[in-house]
Scaffold this motif. Structure first.
Motif, PDB file in Angstrom:
ATOM      1  N   ASP A  12     -36.931  -9.543  22.704  1.00 53.55           N
ATOM      2  CA  ASP A  12     -37.979 -10.278  23.403  1.00 53.55           C
ATOM      3  C   ASP A  12     -39.357  -9.686  23.162  1.00 53.55           C
ATOM      4  OD1 ASP A  12     -36.224 -12.031  24.369  1.00 53.55           O
ATOM      5  OD2 ASP A  12     -35.976 -11.067  26.315  1.00 53.55           O
ATOM      6  N   THR A  15     -41.187 -11.001  20.204  1.00 54.60           N
ATOM      7  CA  THR A  15     -41.484 -12.419  20.049  1.00 54.60           C
ATOM      8  C   THR A  15     -42.516 -12.912  21.046  1.00 54.60           C
ATOM      9  OG1 THR A  15     -39.587 -12.868  21.437  1.00 54.60           O
ATOM     10  CG2 THR A  15     -39.260 -13.043  19.087  1.00 54.60           C
ATOM     11  N   SER A  16     -42.961 -12.070  21.964  1.00 52.00           N
ATOM     12  CA  SER A  16     -43.941 -12.522  22.946  1.00 52.00           C
ATOM     13  C   SER A  16     -45.299 -12.688  22.286  1.00 52.00           C
ATOM     14  CB  SER A  16     -44.038 -11.504  24.078  1.00 52.00           C
ATOM     15  OG  SER A  16     -45.226 -11.712  24.793  1.00 52.00           O
ATOM     16  N   TYR A  17     -45.850 -13.889  22.351  1.00 51.74           N
ATOM     17  CA  TYR A  17     -47.122 -14.124  21.681  1.00 51.74           C
ATOM     18  C   TYR A  17     -48.264 -13.445  22.415  1.00 51.74           C
ATOM     19  CZ  TYR A  17     -50.867 -16.372  19.244  1.00 51.74           C
ATOM     20  OH  TYR A  17     -51.981 -16.598  18.487  1.00 51.74           O
ATOM     21  N   VAL A  18     -48.253 -13.562  23.757  1.00 50.31           N
ATOM     22  CA  VAL A  18     -49.386 -13.048  24.526  1.00 50.31           C
ATOM     23  C   VAL A  18     -49.525 -11.550  24.334  1.00 50.31           C
ATOM     24  CG1 VAL A  18     -50.300 -12.739  26.827  1.00 50.31           C
ATOM     25  CG2 VAL A  18     -49.303 -14.910  26.179  1.00 50.31           C
ATOM     26  N   ARG A  19     -48.388 -10.869  24.413  1.00 50.70           N
ATOM     27  CA  ARG A  19     -48.493  -9.422  24.279  1.00 50.70           C
ATOM     28  C   ARG A  19     -48.886  -9.017  22.867  1.00 50.70           C
ATOM     29  NH1 ARG A  19     -43.117  -7.750  27.126  1.00 50.70           N
ATOM     30  NH2 ARG A  19     -42.910 -10.002  27.191  1.00 50.70           N
ATOM     31  N   ALA A  21     -50.742 -10.735  20.887  1.00 50.14           N
ATOM     32  CA  ALA A  21     -52.162 -11.042  20.744  1.00 50.14           C
ATOM     33  C   ALA A  21     -53.007  -9.958  21.393  1.00 50.14           C
ATOM     34  CB  ALA A  21     -52.466 -12.399  21.376  1.00 50.14           C
ATOM     35  N   GLY A  24     -53.071  -6.882  19.271  1.00 50.08           N
ATOM     36  CA  GLY A  24     -53.956  -7.043  18.124  1.00 50.08           C
ATOM     37  C   GLY A  24     -55.412  -6.938  18.515  1.00 50.08           C
ATOM     38  N   MET A  25     -55.750  -7.507  19.664  1.00 55.61           N
ATOM     39  CA  MET A  25     -57.143  -7.467  20.084  1.00 55.61           C
ATOM     40  C   MET A  25     -57.563  -6.065  20.476  1.00 55.61           C
ATOM     41  SD  MET A  25     -57.404 -11.056  22.025  1.00 55.61           S
ATOM     42  CE  MET A  25     -59.117 -10.911  22.442  1.00 55.61           C
TER      43      MET A  25
ATOM     44  N   TRP B 316     -64.242 -11.970  19.027  1.00 59.14           N
ATOM     45  CA  TRP B 316     -63.194 -10.956  19.067  1.00 59.14           C
ATOM     46  C   TRP B 316     -61.851 -11.598  18.731  1.00 59.14           C
ATOM     47  CZ3 TRP B 316     -61.907  -8.204  24.335  1.00 59.14           C
ATOM     48  CH2 TRP B 316     -61.027  -7.155  24.110  1.00 59.14           C
ATOM     49  N   SER B 320     -59.272 -11.253  15.313  1.00 62.64           N
ATOM     50  CA  SER B 320     -58.037 -10.537  15.605  1.00 62.64           C
ATOM     51  C   SER B 320     -56.800 -11.353  15.279  1.00 62.64           C
ATOM     52  CB  SER B 320     -57.964 -10.156  17.089  1.00 62.64           C
ATOM     53  OG  SER B 320     -59.066  -9.393  17.449  1.00 62.64           O
ATOM     54  N   LEU B 321     -56.838 -12.639  15.579  1.00 64.96           N
ATOM     55  CA  LEU B 321     -55.609 -13.420  15.530  1.00 64.96           C
ATOM     56  C   LEU B 321     -55.556 -14.288  14.287  1.00 64.96           C
ATOM     57  CD1 LEU B 321     -55.346 -14.566  19.216  1.00 64.96           C
ATOM     58  CD2 LEU B 321     -54.496 -12.517  18.141  1.00 64.96           C
ATOM     59  N   ASP B 387     -42.792 -16.231  28.742  1.00 64.21           N
ATOM     60  CA  ASP B 387     -43.283 -15.982  27.392  1.00 64.21           C
ATOM     61  C   ASP B 387     -42.432 -14.928  26.712  1.00 64.21           C
ATOM     62  OD1 ASP B 387     -44.986 -15.946  25.137  1.00 64.21           O
ATOM     63  OD2 ASP B 387     -45.790 -14.068  25.877  1.00 64.21           O
ATOM     64  N   ARG B 388     -41.216 -15.303  26.403  1.00 61.08           N
ATOM     65  CA  ARG B 388     -40.399 -14.404  25.590  1.00 61.08           C
ATOM     66  C   ARG B 388     -39.830 -15.231  24.473  1.00 61.08           C
ATOM     67  NH1 ARG B 388     -37.946  -9.577  29.084  1.00 61.08           N
ATOM     68  NH2 ARG B 388     -39.913  -8.973  29.946  1.00 61.08           N
ATOM     69  N   GLY B 389     -40.721 -15.748  23.661  1.00 59.93           N
ATOM     70  CA  GLY B 389     -40.272 -16.602  22.583  1.00 59.93           C
ATOM     71  C   GLY B 389     -39.811 -17.949  23.078  1.00 59.93           C
TER      72      GLY B 389
END
Lengths: 172, 406
Positions: A12, A15-19, A21, A24-25, B316, B320-321, B387-389
């Motif tokens: 998990d 695959t979490s996008y928010v974390r 992201a 990366g920021m 920013w 980054s993304l 939010d786990r995929g």
């Protein structure tokens, strides 16, 4: 949905996008305060040796230089090997001979526009006269200035390339 | 015309000039800031040759763009080709008119001006050019108009890349406008009014909506990124896929107009974010209703800093993304943001009803704090459990054809 993609079973946290992201920021934000790597070119210049922050590799092949002997004459004996080996055919050599039978170049011109900077001329020269130089600032106002004659080649002072030695690829 | 009307018109014209100038200069400075921020994030220095620290770079770029050759692609629809940049540019500039940039400034004068005659104005002057009664609905309506500019630019260029960019842009903007509009419904629920002034007042009385309506803020932020066609939603441009998307065929100042439009939209979305969710010009701890020039100045600075933060935030994110794939973009819009916004409207409705009618709390501050507590839970659920995929999957399984076992 349009493309059938094989979906990997990943944990998990991967695959979490928010974390991802946010991670990366955080990384890019950290980079804002790191030392800058840009060379401020006209003010800072690279040096042929390693003294400055930026250096040109000693085996860099730039515009040519003709070495001179103690009397200030060029070492060239007009043997004709360099125009012979030159793949770009950019060297013009007209040999001459003085009263004692010493050969010297009457005309020695290199067209730097034609030159491909392969360094064969330096490799083939038996007298270690012609060299490619560790030099790259060649701007001129007219095209004909790029045909370097013997006088100009001899008066260059930049350091000469050490070329690349296959037996010592890292130059050590 | 009465002197009051003349005074109002005079001030309105002055405000227009100031806002127009500030937005255009701001856009110019933003292009520099974008390059600087991107450079810093990549351990570079950015432009620093023209003027001190590169501050004149936008002027140099402007001069370059004005003197460059205008090119027209063969077979392009010339009329629409020329019209499209304007259609992108004008709505973007209109939007800055409705944002209140500072606390109302008391302006009192009775002058006899040549040519105009007697002008007078008494009482506080709103620091928005037009404090429209429809408020943020105007922004939603006008910002959607810029999709015409992009779609027409894509079509009239008569180039496949431009056309694809224009189509992508229309699809994207229409999808995300739904989520954007829905994310503002909770704001409307708490405010009871859609004017910016009332939204700010509601936040002054309670707490900032970023705390009491965090998920709305999140949805609006993401939809705002998509609306301005910024990374990670810059599929209309997508230089690796479409060269430059809808403005591939544009050159010189016409190209510049697209850029100005994009950055002006960025300013508007940032100012909207600041106004709707971060109290607008409201300074924490300052409760007086403007009243002095100093208050106007300070609140103006506060508004500038908040907007500036979001502008920086947009850059920013951009550096980054990576860009979304097109199906991911659509999935995020339709399958995640819209259901989330809808559910959130329901949650906020129930919560507000419960707070007022069941618990009998009327203080906006207490209500805001209760909603804040609710949002902490909601954010945890959305960002850490769902939010786990599951909400936004990187890719989807191939669907088995009907009747075949997958």
């Amino acid at each position: 949905m349009a493309i059938g993609v094989k979906v990997m079973k990943r944990p998990d946290r991967e695959t979490s996008y928010v974390r991802a992201a946010l991670k990366g920021m955080a990384l890019t934000f950290k980079h804002m305060f790191q030392p800058k790597v840009t060379m401020q070119y006209p003010e800072e210049r690279s040096t042929a040796d390693d003294r400055g922050s930026y250096s040109v590799a000693p085996r860099w092949r730039g515009t040519h230089r003709m070495l001179a002997d103690e009397q200030g004459r060029s070492k060239c004996v007009a043997c004709g090997l360099c125009p012979q080996i030159c793949p770009a055919n950019c060297i013009k050599l007209v040999p001459g001979e003085d009263e004692e039978g010493n050969r010297y170049p009457l005309i020695y011109e290199i067209d730097e526009f034609r030159c491909v900077f392969c360094g064969y001329c330096q490799e083939v020269c038996p007298e270690e006269a012609i060299h490619v130089g560790v030099h790259f600032e060649n701007a001129e106002y007219s095209r004909d200035r790029f045909v370097y004659d013997l006088e100009r080649l001899t008066s260059q002072t930049h350091s000469v390339s050490t070329l690349w030695d296959p037996a010592d690829p890292r130059g050590q | 015309m009465t002197p009051e009307l003349k005074g109002f018109l005079l001030l309105a014209v002055l405000k227009m000039l100031v806002v127009f100038t500030v937005v255009l200069v701001g856009v110019a400075m933003l292009t520099l800031m974008e390059r600087k921020v991107s450079a810093w994030m990549q351990n570079r220095r950015g432009p620093n040759r023209v003027g001190w620290a590169g501050l004149l770079q936008p002027a140099a770029d402007g001069v370059k763009n004005i003197v460059k050759e205008e090119t027209f692609p063969a077979e392009a629809n010339t009329v629409l080709f020329i019209l499209a940049p304007a259609m992108m540019f004008i709505p973007a500039l209109c939007l800055a008119a409705v944002i209140p940039w500072a606390a109302p400034l008391p302006v009192n004068f009775d002058w006899n001006l040549p040519l105009i005659g007697y002008v007078s104005h008494h009482g506080p002057m709103s620091m928005a050019v037009a404090d429209l009664p429809i408020g943020f609905l105007f922004v939603l309506a006008v910002s959607s108009l810029s999709v015409y500019g992009i779609a027409i630019a894509g079509w009239s260029s008569n180039s496949k890349y431009s056309l694809l960019g224009g189509l992508r842009s229309s699809a994207q903007m229409i999808s995300y406008e739904v989520a954007m509009g829905m994310s503002l419904v909770p704001v409307l629920l708490l405010t009871g009014n859609s004017t910016f002034t009332e939204v700010i007042r509601a936040q002054q009385q309670g707490i900032w909506f970023s705390a009491s309506l965090t998920l709305s803020f999140f949805v609006f932020l993401v939809a705002g990124l998509a609306e301005t066609n910024r990374l990670p939603f810059d599929l209309p441009e997508a230089e690796s896929e479409l060269i430059a998307g809808y403005h591939t065929e544009y050159s010189a100042m016409k190209f510049s107009l697209f850029m100005i439009g994009e950055y002006a939209n960025m300013i508007t979305v940032s100012a909207m974010l600041a106004t709707l969710f971060f109290g607008g010009w409201d300074l924490p701890g300052r409760w007086d209703e403007g009243g002095t020039g100093l208050a106007t100045l300070l609140t103006g600075v506060a508004m500038f800093l908040k907007t500036f933060f979001f502008l920086f935030f947009f850059m920013w994110i951009r550096w980054s993304l990576p860009r979304f794939r097109y199906d991911q973009l659509m999935a995020l819009g339709w399958k995640f943001l819209i259901p989330l916004a809808l559910t959130y409207i329901l949650v906020v409705c129930v919560a507000v009803w419960g707070i007022e009618n069941v618990a009998g709390i009327t203080s906006p501050k207490v209500r805001g704090l209760i909603l804040f507590g609710l949002n902490v839970v909601a954010c945890y659920v959305v960002f850490f459990i769902l939010d786990r995929g599951r909400l936004l999957s990187g890719s989807y399984r191939r669907q088995a054809p009907a009747g075949v076992r997958g």
